[in-house]
Design an enzyme around this catalytic site. Structure first.
Site, mmCIF file in Angstrom:
data_model
loop_
_atom_site.group_PDB
_atom_site.id
_atom_site.type_symbol
_atom_site.label_atom_id
_atom_site.label_comp_id
_atom_site.label_asym_id
_atom_site.label_seq_id
_atom_site.Cartn_x
_atom_site.Cartn_y
_atom_site.Cartn_z
ATOM 1 N N ASP A 54 0.967 -1.216 0.096
ATOM 2 C CA ASP A 54 0.162 0.106 -0.059
ATOM 3 C C ASP A 54 0.741 1.120 -0.106
ATOM 4 O O ASP A 54 1.819 1.572 0.934
ATOM 5 C CB ASP A 54 -0.812 -0.135 1.130
ATOM 6 C CG ASP A 54 -2.014 0.887 1.375
ATOM 7 O OD1 ASP A 54 -2.003 1.739 0.371
ATOM 8 O OD2 ASP A 54 -3.013 0.832 2.159
ATOM 9 N N ASP B 85 -10.532 4.265 -1.361
ATOM 10 C CA ASP B 85 -11.326 3.072 -0.664
ATOM 11 C C ASP B 85 -12.641 2.826 -0.742
ATOM 12 O O ASP B 85 -13.395 4.017 -0.787
ATOM 13 C CB ASP B 85 -10.960 3.308 1.000
ATOM 14 C CG ASP B 85 -9.360 3.230 1.170
ATOM 15 O OD1 ASP B 85 -8.561 2.814 0.330
ATOM 16 O OD2 ASP B 85 -8.979 3.314 2.479
HETATM 17 C C1 GLA Z 1 -5.468 2.360 2.953
HETATM 18 C C2 GLA Z 1 -5.866 1.014 1.762
HETATM 19 C C3 GLA Z 1 -7.099 0.274 2.617
HETATM 20 C C4 GLA Z 1 -6.405 -0.344 3.946
HETATM 21 C C5 GLA Z 1 -6.062 0.831 4.851
HETATM 22 C C6 GLA Z 1 -4.956 0.579 6.033
HETATM 23 O O1 GLA Z 1 -6.466 3.228 3.029
HETATM 24 O O2 GLA Z 1 -6.560 1.585 0.684
HETATM 25 O O3 GLA Z 1 -7.589 -0.758 1.715
HETATM 26 O O4 GLA Z 1 -5.569 -0.952 3.507
HETATM 27 O O5 GLA Z 1 -5.038 1.663 4.035
HETATM 28 O O6 GLA Z 1 -4.305 1.417 6.650
#
Ligand code: GLA
Length: 520
Positions: free
Chosen positions: A285, A345
């Site tokens: 990520d 997200d």
């Molecule tokens: C980001 C990702 C999410 C999750 C969070 C965890 O927002 O896009 O899917 O993994 O981080 O902190």
């Protein structure tokens, strides 16, 4: 002049020089200290350490330099690093604004604060209308919390295909339901549930731990788990004993999105650790990497981990998570990615799910066996949508050849939700071996027909009604390339449909779907 006189003279002269020297000295000292920042009470590296429930801390650094009425310096809030661009006030009450570039957009934070004895009392709010969060900062050693140096980037090359994910990965991920509350016991009990409730048989294989499992590093730089995960290797062995696979999460940056330790500068070491633990899937990520690198540099950073995973010789699915920036679908496969997030997200709400899902039309050409567009994980069963909407969610994700990672609590799942998640006929569309992503074939107002070519010349056809009220949708077979009488199967009612002739009119519930398999 006799010796005595001479001595007295020299003494007076020396005294005069000394006094002059002292005067000059103190003048210089006075001058220097007037400029020296450390005499200004706000000048220090201030830290707020907020404990997490897992024994780790979240740290915010306010590295301030007060120069008279001006405050400069930086603010580091886990993965965000801001330079102070504006300030007003002083020790008795000040406001500072930090700014940073995040890709192409600017982020800002604002702190208000004042000095209280040896502490700095500060407050900040996410939005101007929010209640402020109050914090107490103390002095930290100079340099603590500073950004690490930027490591040089490798030249780009094509990472060899790892041969995994010939169909979109299926499984479960902890984030949507548990966020930072995920722990060893939860993962074990979710694996138990999946092995026992039909999820595993339906194809859901990966049990993925998202952010917040990490602690710091040991003296040799080995990543440590925090107290929620006492023994990752034992956990992997347990999940494997259920016939399932274990996934984990990290970031190419110094910090993850939740502010935990990232893989920055330890990529190969972390990949070896994951392999030694028995990890089968890595979600990587971007988050903290944005403090050191630009979006244009993403491919090189993702390639570092792509190479590192290959070097372990363990089959580890590689999931890129950088929210679809820099047209990741064009280079995700080259850096070794099996899937890449195409959006920000998802939330457990119709507007979020439908905006993401119906927004994927332009990306169809980039999906193929081994390499998938990822419109984010499923929210089915988390409570923010109706069952009709959750059916639309699964149908749309299947039309998109999207990874199917359930995100709900599978230990307490209702039969209705389980039936949606394990609809074999819809899953078969998602998992079609040709791996061609579906597209919108027709649209009128809030009604849409999407089609997806399947192996053996068959086709999936989904009639979506995005309006809140029921609506009639008519499929004209000739419009979607069905030239002659075909076999029709309704994938939600699990019934064959009599050939209706050249047109098929149906009423689709509000936010609902009719999903068909059309074959010869
Ligand atoms: C980001 C990702 C999410 C999750 C969070 C965890 O927002 O896009 O899917 O993994 O981080 O902190």
């Amino acid at each position: 002049m006799n010796a005595k006189h001479q001595h007295a003279h020299r003494f007076q002269f020396t005294m005069a020089i000394t006094v002059a020297g002292l005067l000059l000295g103190s003048f210089v000292i006075a001058l220097v200290s007037a400029q020296k920042p450390s005499s200004e009470p706000l000048t220090a590296n201030w830290v707020v350490r907020t404990p997490n429930a897992d024994g780790t801390f979240r740290a915010t650094y306010l590295n301030l330099k007060q120069e008279g009425p001006r405050i400069t310096g930086s603010i580091r809030v886990t993965q965000f690093y801001y330079l102070i661009s504006q300030s007003t006030g002083g020790p008795d009450g000040f406001t500072i604004t930090g700014t940073m570039m995040d890709g192409k957009s600017e982020r800002k934070v604002q702190y208000e604060g004042r000095l209280v004895g040896n502490e700095l009392h500060v407050s900040t709010r996410r939005r101007p209308t929010d209640k402020p969060t109050e914090m107490v900062a103390v002095r930290a050693p100079v340099g603590e919390g500073a950004l690490p140096q930027r490591n040089p980037l490798p030249t780009l090359h094509r990472v060899a295909d790892n041969g995994l994910a010939r169909t979109p990965p299926m499984g479960w991920n902890s984030w949507n339901k548990f966020a930072s509350r995920v722990d060893d016991a939860t993962v074990r009990s979710i694996a138990d549930a999946m092995a026992g409730n039909g999820m595993k048989e339906a194809g859901y294989l990966y049990v993925n731990i998202d952010d917040t499992w990490e602690a710091g590093r040991d003296a040799n730089g080995n990543i440590q788990t925090n107290k929620k995960f006492p023994d990752m290797k034992a956990l992997a062995a347990y999940v494997h004993s259920k016939g399932l696979k274990l996934g984990i999460y990290s970031s190419p940056g110094p910090n993850t999105c939740a502010g935990y330790e990232g893989s920055y500068g330890h990529e190969e070491q972390d990949a070896r650790t994951y392999a030694a633990w028995g990890i089968d899937y890595l979600k990587y990520d971007w988050c903290g990497a944005r403090t050191l690198y630009t979006d244009e540099e993403m491919p090189a950073l993702y390639q570092i981990m792509g190479d590192a995973l290959r070097k372990t010789h363990r089959p580890i699915v590689y999931s890129l998570c950088q929210y679809g920036r820099l047209d990741v679908w064009k280079w995700g496969a080259d850096v070794g990615g099996n899937l890449w997030r195409t959006t920000g997200d998802i939330r457990d709400a119709w507007d979020s799910m439908s905006r993401i899902g119906f927004g994927q039309n332009e990306l169809a050409q980039w999906a193929r066996p081994g390499h998938w567009n990822d419109p984010d994980m499923l929210e089915i069963g988390n409570g923010g949508m109706t069952e009709t909407e959750y059916k639309t969610h699964l149908s749309l994700w299947a039309m998109l050849a999207a990874p199917l990672l359930a995100g709900n609590d599978l230990r307490s799942v209702t039969p209705e939700i389980l039936a949606i998640l394990t609809n074999r006929e819809v899953i078969a569309i998602d998992q079609d071996k040709d791996g061609k992503q579906g597209k919108q074939a027709w649209k009128s107002g809030e009604q849409e027909i999407w089609t997806r070519p399947l192996s053996g010349g068959a086709q999936a056809v989904a009639l979506f009604n995005r309006a809140t009220e029921p609506a009639k949708i008519t499929v004209r077979w000739s419009d979607i390339g069905v030239k002659e009488k075909a076999k029709l199967r309704d994938l939600w009612s699990h019934q064959n449909i009599e050939w209706p002739g050249p047109e098929y009119p149906v009423t689709v519930p509000g936010h609902g779907v009719i999903m068909l398999r059309v074959s010869r």
